[in-house]
Design a protein around this motif. Structure first.
Motif, PDB file in Angstrom:
ATOM      1  N   VAL A 138      38.633  33.920  47.119  1.00 35.80           N
ATOM      2  CA  VAL A 138      39.545  32.942  47.711  1.00 35.80           C
ATOM      3  C   VAL A 138      40.907  33.014  47.033  1.00 35.80           C
ATOM      4  O   VAL A 138      40.995  33.127  45.806  1.00 35.80           O
ATOM      5  N   ARG A 139      41.959  32.969  47.856  1.00 41.31           N
ATOM      6  CA  ARG A 139      43.322  32.816  47.322  1.00 41.31           C
ATOM      7  C   ARG A 139      43.633  31.327  47.365  1.00 41.31           C
ATOM      8  O   ARG A 139      43.692  30.723  48.439  1.00 41.31           O
ATOM      9  N   LEU A 140      43.823  30.727  46.195  1.00 42.80           N
ATOM     10  CA  LEU A 140      43.979  29.285  46.127  1.00 42.80           C
ATOM     11  C   LEU A 140      45.330  28.829  46.674  1.00 42.80           C
ATOM     12  O   LEU A 140      46.357  29.448  46.418  1.00 42.80           O
ATOM     13  N   HIS A 141      45.276  27.718  47.406  1.00 40.26           N
ATOM     14  CA  HIS A 141      46.490  27.037  47.838  1.00 40.26           C
ATOM     15  C   HIS A 141      46.835  25.894  46.890  1.00 40.26           C
ATOM     16  O   HIS A 141      48.007  25.549  46.733  1.00 40.26           O
ATOM     17  N   ALA A 142      45.794  25.289  46.298  1.00 44.66           N
ATOM     18  CA  ALA A 142      46.014  24.145  45.408  1.00 44.66           C
ATOM     19  C   ALA A 142      44.768  23.903  44.574  1.00 44.66           C
ATOM     20  O   ALA A 142      43.667  24.303  44.955  1.00 44.66           O
ATOM     21  N   PHE A 143      44.950  23.247  43.422  1.00 41.29           N
ATOM     22  CA  PHE A 143      43.799  22.803  42.653  1.00 41.29           C
ATOM     23  C   PHE A 143      44.086  21.423  42.057  1.00 41.29           C
ATOM     24  O   PHE A 143      45.225  20.958  42.011  1.00 41.29           O
ATOM     25  N   SER A 144      43.018  20.781  41.622  1.00 42.26           N
ATOM     26  CA  SER A 144      43.072  19.399  41.164  1.00 42.26           C
ATOM     27  C   SER A 144      43.249  19.314  39.658  1.00 42.26           C
ATOM     28  O   SER A 144      42.716  20.138  38.909  1.00 42.26           O
ATOM     29  N   LEU A 145      43.974  18.292  39.213  1.00 41.67           N
ATOM     30  CA  LEU A 145      44.020  17.927  37.801  1.00 41.67           C
ATOM     31  C   LEU A 145      43.384  16.543  37.670  1.00 41.67           C
ATOM     32  O   LEU A 145      43.748  15.619  38.407  1.00 41.67           O
ATOM     33  N   ASP A 146      42.432  16.399  36.743  1.00 40.58           N
ATOM     34  CA  ASP A 146      41.684  15.160  36.583  1.00 40.58           C
ATOM     35  C   ASP A 146      41.509  14.836  35.103  1.00 40.58           C
ATOM     36  O   ASP A 146      41.420  15.742  34.267  1.00 40.58           O
ATOM     37  N   PRO A 147      41.429  13.542  34.760  1.00 37.04           N
ATOM     38  CA  PRO A 147      41.307  13.144  33.354  1.00 37.04           C
ATOM     39  C   PRO A 147      40.107  13.747  32.623  1.00 37.04           C
ATOM     40  O   PRO A 147      40.200  14.012  31.422  1.00 37.04           O
ATOM     41  N   TYR A 148      38.984  13.968  33.336  1.00 39.45           N
ATOM     42  CA  TYR A 148      37.789  14.479  32.653  1.00 39.45           C
ATOM     43  C   TYR A 148      38.032  15.814  31.970  1.00 39.45           C
ATOM     44  O   TYR A 148      37.322  16.194  31.027  1.00 39.45           O
ATOM     45  N   MET A 149      39.046  16.552  32.424  1.00 36.63           N
ATOM     46  CA  MET A 149      39.317  17.876  31.864  1.00 36.63           C
ATOM     47  C   MET A 149      39.694  17.807  30.390  1.00 36.63           C
ATOM     48  O   MET A 149      39.498  18.776  29.655  1.00 36.63           O
TER      49      MET A 149
END
Length: 346
Positions: free
Chosen positions: A40-51
């Protein structure tokens, strides 16, 4: 098509708040999918506090990111190569691809996306954060019409889901947010009955007075995702048989993980907490949403139509470029984002 990809890796374990040198942007050969895999060629990804917790080498419910490993994240993008009959080139898909320009996973670890909705919704309102809010409220909060709910980080993807779902079920909803602009959003966009700026209160006692005015009948459900002075302010206001779903404690994430269940230094407030739980007969439920994905189809069936028709509002905070992900993540932990934090790849 380029034969290389980019990934953001963990260069060092943070001491306190993450900094630029804790991350490294690397270039690698583009993977070739094996049998059953999809590229997959990513269009977007998430940023979340758990990281933030994944950056610490401490015992937790999930393994930490190794030094040199790719930062973990859910992402959405376009299938550009497939060795699985379940995906074809051009499909839009979600998977845990990490902070990266491309990702390659087994097909059974991916989900094909509904192309009638913006793909970014799979990262927020219809993704893990939205599902967390829905599950925690409906399954653990057990809302009843006429009750009062309080939630902090109320304009984020979890808090805004909790508030809107509670309001639709006939509860009085009280938002706690950081700043006047976020409080205005809580009232005007997400329909909360009241909103309190925790930045305007130096301590838990002052904040408690403001919450008590907004919740004159006490609090039946406190959706816990922040901790700190907000929790200290809320606890004495909880009603008998109150419920506290606990999905996060973002106020303490930059202090590092307390491995093995160790207790932080400072005043011991545990006896007060336990006594409150006992005498008020409260239910306090910690939950890790990844353990409850058997309920995800039910969530999607209920919430996706509300998103599609505009009956359920959501807000996204977009930053462009993989290289800008670390700074956006640092800002997220400090509450500088407004809405679901997403990294868009160009």
């Amino acid at each position: 098509m380029s034969d290389t990809m980019q990934q953001m890796t963990l260069a060092a374990r943070p001491v306190g708040a993450p900094k630029d040198s804790d991350f490294a942007l690397v270039e690698k050969p583009l993977p070739i999918p094996a049998e059953g895999e999809v590229l997959v060629r990513l269009h977007a990804f998430s940023l979340d506090p758990y990281m933030r917790g994944r950056m610490d080498d401490a015992k937790s419910y999930a393994a930490p990111v190794p030094i040199g490993g790719v930062m973990e994240a859910g992402g959405v993008g376009e299938v550009i190569a497939s060795q699985s009959p379940h995906f074809t080139v051009g499909d839009m898909a979600f998977g845990m691809f990490g902070w990266a320009s491309h990702g390659c996973l087994p097909a059974n670890q991916m989900r094909k996306l509904d192309d009638t909705l913006p793909t970014s919704t799979a990262l927020g309102v219809l993704g893990m954060p939205g599902f967390t809010g829905w599950y925690g409220l409906t399954q653990l909060g057990r809302p009843k019409a006429g009750e009062t709910l309080v939630v902090a980080a109320a304009t984020g993807p979890v808090g805004s889901m909790v508030g809107q779902m509670a309001k639709a079920r006939g509860l009085r909803t009280v938002a706690i947010a950081g700043g006047a602009d976020k409080c205005a959003l809580a009232l005007e966009k997400f329909g909360f009955d009241a909103a309190i700026d925790h930045h305007a209160h130096e301590n838990a006692s002052s904040l408690r007075k403001a919450i008590a005015e907004a919740a004159p009948k006490g609090i039946d459900i406190y959706f816990e995702n922040v901790g700190g002075k907000v929790f200290e302010a809320v606890l004495p206001l909880m009603n008998t048989f109150g419920r506290i779903p606990v999905c996060g404690m973002i106020s303490g994430y930059n202090a590092g993980a307390l491995g093995g269940g160790a207790v932080a230094e400072g005043p011991d407030r545990l006896p007060v907490l336990w006594r409150s739980i006992l005498v008020k007969q409260m239910s306090v439920n910690g939950f890790i949403i990844s353990n409850h994905y058997d309920e995800y189809p039910t969530f999607l069936k209920e919430v996706a139509p509300l998103v599609a028709t505009g009956q359920l509002a959501y807000l996204e905070d977009i930053v462009e470029g993989l290289e800008n992900a670390p700074r956006a993540f640092m800002g997220l932990l400090e509450g500088r984002n407004i809405g679901k934090q997403i990294v868009k790849l160009t």
